[in-house]
Design a protein around this motif. Structure first.
Motif, mmCIF file in Angstrom:
data_model
loop_
_atom_site.group_PDB
_atom_site.id
_atom_site.type_symbol
_atom_site.label_atom_id
_atom_site.label_comp_id
_atom_site.label_asym_id
_atom_site.label_seq_id
_atom_site.Cartn_x
_atom_site.Cartn_y
_atom_site.Cartn_z
ATOM 1 N N MET A 155 -38.723 -9.918 46.985
ATOM 2 C CA MET A 155 -39.828 -10.859 47.165
ATOM 3 C C MET A 155 -39.919 -11.314 48.623
ATOM 4 N N THR A 183 -34.618 -15.924 36.043
ATOM 5 C CA THR A 183 -34.163 -17.310 35.942
ATOM 6 C C THR A 183 -33.869 -17.684 34.487
ATOM 7 N N LEU A 205 -46.093 -8.590 44.621
ATOM 8 C CA LEU A 205 -45.706 -9.999 44.643
ATOM 9 C C LEU A 205 -45.875 -10.623 43.261
ATOM 10 N N GLN A 206 -46.979 -10.326 42.599
ATOM 11 C CA GLN A 206 -47.199 -10.887 41.274
ATOM 12 C C GLN A 206 -46.150 -10.375 40.293
ATOM 13 N N GLN A 235 -43.180 -10.867 50.879
ATOM 14 C CA GLN A 235 -43.778 -12.030 51.534
ATOM 15 C C GLN A 235 -43.854 -11.829 53.050
ATOM 16 N N ASN A 251 -35.189 -11.632 44.485
ATOM 17 C CA ASN A 251 -35.497 -12.538 45.592
ATOM 18 C C ASN A 251 -35.548 -11.782 46.926
ATOM 19 N N LEU A 255 -43.121 -9.337 41.029
ATOM 20 C CA LEU A 255 -41.826 -9.926 41.359
ATOM 21 C C LEU A 255 -41.743 -11.381 40.940
ATOM 22 N N GLN A 256 -42.872 -12.094 41.010
ATOM 23 C CA GLN A 256 -42.864 -13.478 40.549
ATOM 24 C C GLN A 256 -42.556 -13.557 39.051
ATOM 25 N N VAL A 257 -43.128 -12.631 38.268
ATOM 26 C CA VAL A 257 -42.834 -12.587 36.823
ATOM 27 C C VAL A 257 -41.369 -12.229 36.607
ATOM 28 N N GLN A 258 -40.879 -11.225 37.373
ATOM 29 C CA GLN A 258 -39.472 -10.824 37.242
ATOM 30 C C GLN A 258 -38.546 -11.971 37.618
ATOM 31 N N GLN A 259 -38.945 -12.753 38.660
ATOM 32 C CA GLN A 259 -38.115 -13.877 39.076
ATOM 33 C C GLN A 259 -38.014 -14.925 37.966
ATOM 34 N N GLN A 260 -39.135 -15.178 37.301
ATOM 35 C CA GLN A 260 -39.123 -16.141 36.200
ATOM 36 C C GLN A 260 -38.237 -15.647 35.050
#
Length: 429
Positions: free
Chosen positions: A24, A411, A400-401, A28, A21, A403-408
């Protein structure tokens, strides 16, 4: 070993999620601001360098405005000088016409006077934002605020130059500004007022006046005065009136009033022109020329007659300088002698205007070149700042893409780790 008090898996998953986060949030921020270094905390060294360069960009933008103003001011003076040159050329044609005996010199003189007045009108109007580079160079300068060169033949530096801000020069010791100096060119036709103040004639002011034998010559040296303490060592100041008087057969007073920036050489040239003009006007065979053979410039007067003549010289203060074309006001072609004198004088006046237009053209060209350089330099500085602080948008998008996958995944991992204690409950059923 499993524990219901300490969930190590959840802690690891939570730390991973917090790190993702954080990264990210940084990505951002780069995408929203367009900068990889947006504040000092991102990279203190790069941020400091970029801020210095940004301040230079602001300064050079102001310099560009100054150069535009200077170029416009000089363009007005150049255009006026060129028009004055054309008018002087027209006057020369009328003076040549007046050399004929079978002409109406009175009407020709009226035309010359009209053209002369038009030159005065052009000089008066040749200003930009209140600055006139063709006006009288004597601006009321006093000895106290003059910084002069006390070397041989040197004059003062007063209001005879205009400085156009051209650059900011940064070095290890700091920042200083530099300017392009543009000299004024006095093309006014106003007449001088000879000084009636304190007599400063001395052995260092004007020497050599006296009797001139037939077919002989005499040089009056123009040295200037440095003996007066109030002058601060300046040899010439605005208002000094150099006079050659008592020349046999010439009733007019032969003098020259110094303007700001004049040197002793300028004074000698002015007196040479006046002696030649008045001698021609009086129909006398006296000639004058600039003599630079000695340590100081001088007016060499040659007596081409069969009789001896006499002359004296003096220097006084308190005069008001005339215009650079002041001799034009004394041109009178209504007589044969006046027409001959006018022909001798007009060539020098034309050259004065031509030199002024040429000098202004050179100065304007230099300013335009400097403005092009400043524009290019600002672009280079902006490019350099961008390379240091701007974000790589392609890289930021890809990160960003990812990190979004890593964030999912983080989670999901945290969810799995939180479900582990539920499995322990099954053992107690």
């Amino acid at each position: 070993m499993s524990s219901i008090l300490t969930n190590n898996g959840a802690m690891v998953a939570l730390q991973t999620m917090m790190s993702i986060n954080k990264n990210m949030g940084k990505v951002q921020s780069e995408i929203s601001t367009g900068k990889a270094v947006g504040s000092a905390k991102d990279n203190a060294a790069v941020w400091a360098i970029s801020k210095v360069m940004e301040s230079d960009v602001k300064g050079f933008k102001a310099i560009s405005d100054s150069l535009s103003l200077g170029s416009s001011t000089i363009a007005v003076a150049r255009s006026a000088s060129e028009q004055i040159t054309d008018l002087l050329t027209e006057i020369k044609g009328k003076i040549v016409n007046s050399q004929e005996d079978n002409v109406d010199r009175t009407k020709i003189q009226a035309d010359v006077a009209a053209l002369r007045d038009q030159i005065g009108s052009i000089v008066g109007a040749a200003q930009f934002n209140g600055l006139n580079l063709l006006s009288n160079r004597q601006g009321g300068t006093t000895v106290a605020n003059i910084v002069g060169n006390t070397g041989a033949g040197a004059g003062i530096l007063g209001s005879s130059e205009v400085n156009v801000l051209s650059s900011l020069d940064r070095s290890s010791t700091g920042v200083r500004s530099s300017s392009i100096s543009v000299g004024k060119a006095d093309l006014g036709t106003q007449q001088r007022t000879a000084g009636a103040g304190t007599d400063i004639a001395s052995a260092t002011a004007a020497t050599g006046a006296g009797a001139i034998a037939a077919a002989a010559s005499l040089t009056i040296a123009i040295v200037g005065d440095t003996g007066t303490a109030a002058r601060g060592g300046n040899k010439v100041i605005a208002g000094d009136t150099y006079t050659i008087a008592g020349m046999t057969g010439i009733s007019a007073t032969l003098n020259y009033v110094a303007r700001d920036g004049d040197s002793t050489t300028d004074i000698a040239k002015g007196l040479v022109a006046r002696v030649n003009f008045e001698a021609k006007k009086a129909g006398l065979a006296y000639t004058a020329e600039l003599d630079t053979s000695g340590s100081n410039p001088g007016v060499k007067i040659t007596n081409n007659t069969a009789a001896s003549i006499t002359t004296t010289s003096a220097v006084t203060t308190g005069g008001t300088a005339g215009g650079g074309l002041e001799l034009l006001r004394e041109v009178d072609v209504s007589t044969s002698a006046g027409a001959e004198a006018a022909l001798a004088a007009i060539e020098g006046l034309t050259q004065t205007a031509i030199q002024a237009a040429s000098d202004f053209g050179t100065a304007q060209k230099r300013i335009d070149v400097q403005q092009d350089f400043v524009t290019s330099l600002v672009d280079s500085l902006k490019s350099g700042i961008g390379s240091m602080v701007d974000a790589n948008m392609e890289e930021a998008s890809a990160r960003l893409q990812a990190l979004q996958v890593q964030q999912q995944l983080a989670t999901q991992s945290l969810s799995i780790a939180n479900q582990a204690p539920q499995n322990i409950l099954a053992l107690f059923r």
